[in-house]
Enzyme design. Structure first.
Site, PDB file in Angstrom:
ATOM      1  CB  SER A  52      10.395  -1.928  -5.503  1.00  0.00           C
ATOM      2  OG  SER A  52       9.910  -1.163  -6.582  1.00  0.00           O
ATOM      3  CB  CYS A  82       3.365  -4.336  -1.480  1.00  0.00           C
ATOM      4  SG  CYS A  82       2.641  -3.031  -2.470  1.00  0.00           S
ATOM      5  NE  ARG A 111       8.180   0.798  -8.875  1.00  0.00           N
ATOM      6  CZ  ARG A 111       8.579   2.020  -9.157  1.00  0.00           C
ATOM      7  NH1 ARG A 111       8.876   2.351 -10.378  1.00  0.00           N
ATOM      8  NH2 ARG A 111       8.703   2.890  -8.199  1.00  0.00           N
ATOM      9  NE  ARG A 141       2.692   5.112  -5.688  1.00  0.00           N
ATOM     10  CZ  ARG A 141       2.440   5.676  -6.872  1.00  0.00           C
ATOM     11  NH1 ARG A 141       1.262   6.230  -7.101  1.00  0.00           N
ATOM     12  NH2 ARG A 141       3.328   5.683  -7.813  1.00  0.00           N
ATOM     13  CG  HIS A 176       0.879  -3.244   2.512  1.00  0.00           C
ATOM     14  ND1 HIS A 176       2.084  -2.853   3.049  1.00  0.00           N
ATOM     15  CD2 HIS A 176       0.856  -2.721   1.264  1.00  0.00           C
ATOM     16  CE1 HIS A 176       2.752  -2.125   2.175  1.00  0.00           C
ATOM     17  NE2 HIS A 176       2.022  -2.022   1.080  1.00  0.00           N
ATOM     18  CD  GLU A 178       2.406  -4.995   5.978  1.00  0.00           C
ATOM     19  OE1 GLU A 178       1.940  -5.934   5.295  1.00  0.00           O
ATOM     20  OE2 GLU A 178       2.747  -3.905   5.484  1.00  0.00           O
TER      21      GLU A 178
END
Ligand code: GLN
Length: 194
Positions: A52, A82, A111, A141, A176, A178
Site C-alpha cells: 500500500s 489486501c 496494516r 501480510r 487475495h 485472485e
C-alpha cells in the site's frame, strides 16, 4: 452505465495481473488503469493487493489521488483486496507516516496485523453470499479489520475477525481472491453492477 460494464484494474503495482485474468474468465474486457483519464471510462474498479505504501507513492506520482477520490465519492463500485482494502479503509493503524486512505468504507484496519509468524496463511471461509463450497483464502501480510461501522456487512470471518466486508458499492477482502481459480467473489462484486 454502458451496457456491458467496463471494469478497470488499478495496475500501478502488485497483484493486478491475476485480477485481469479472473475478470477475463468472467467475460469482461478489463482496462488496466494507470492514468487519470482512464478513470473516466470505467464503471467499476478492482484495487489489488501489493504494497500500500508503494501504491500511495505511485497514485500520488501519477496524479491519481484526486480523480480516484472523486470517483469513490461519486459511488463507483470498487473491490479492494489486501493493500486495496487498506487504501479504501476509513483508518489505518500501524500505517506508514504518509499512509493515505480514501475512507470509502467504514472499516479500520491494522496494516500487517497478522504478525510475522503468520505473514502468509490459507484458510477456508464460509461465505453465505456465495454458498458452498467454502472459499479458499490466501492471506499475505494481510491487514486485520479492527472495527466495522454499523452499516458494514461482514460477508466472511476468519476466527471471528471480519475478512470480507461490503458497504454499498465497496467490497473489501483482507485476502487475495485472485490467487485461486475460484471466481465467485469477483462474480459477487460484479453482480452489484447489475
Ligand atoms: N502488507 C501490505 C501493505 O501494507 C499488504 C499486503 C498485500 O496486499 N498482500 O500494503
Amino acid at each position: 452505465m454502458s451496457p456491458v460494464p467496463v471494469v478497470g484494474v488499478l495496475a500501478l503495482q502488485g497483484a493486478f495481473a491475476r485480477h485481469v485474468d479472473a475478470l477475463r474468465r468472467l467475460g469482461f474486457d478489463p482496462v488496466e488503469v494507470r492514468r487519470p483519464e482512464q478513470l473516466a471510462g470505467i464503471d467499476a474498479l478492482v484495487m489489488p493487493g501489493g504494497e500500500s505504501t508503494t501504491m500511495i507513492k505511485l497514485l500520488t506520482g501519477f496524479d491519481l489521488v484526486e480523480p480516484l477520490g472523486k470517483r469513490l465519492a461519486d459511488g463507483m463500485p470498487v473491490f479492494g483486496t489486501c493493500a486495496g482494502m487498506i487504501l479504501l479503509a476509513a483508518n489505518v493503524l500501524d500505517g506508514h507516516q504518509d499512509q493515505l486512505c480514501f475512507g470509502a468504507i467504514d472499516v479500520d484496519v491494522r496494516r500487517n496485523g497478522y504478525g510475522r509468524q503468520v505473514d502468509s496463511f490459507e484458510a477456508d471461509l464460509r461465505v453465505a453470499a456465495v454458498g458452498d463450497p467454502p472459499v479458499r483464502a490466501v492471506f499475505i501480510r494481510a491487514p486485520v479489520v479492527v472495527r466495522t461501522g454499523p452499516t458494514v456487512e461482514v460477508l466472511a470471518e476468519n476466527d471471528g475477525v471480519p475478512v470480507l466486508c461490503r458497504q454499498g458499492p465497496i467490497m473489501v477482502s483482507s485476502f487475495h481472491p485472485e490467487l485461486t481459480d475460484d471466481d465467485r467473489l469477483h462474480q459477487l462484486f460484479l453482480r452489484s453492477l447489475g
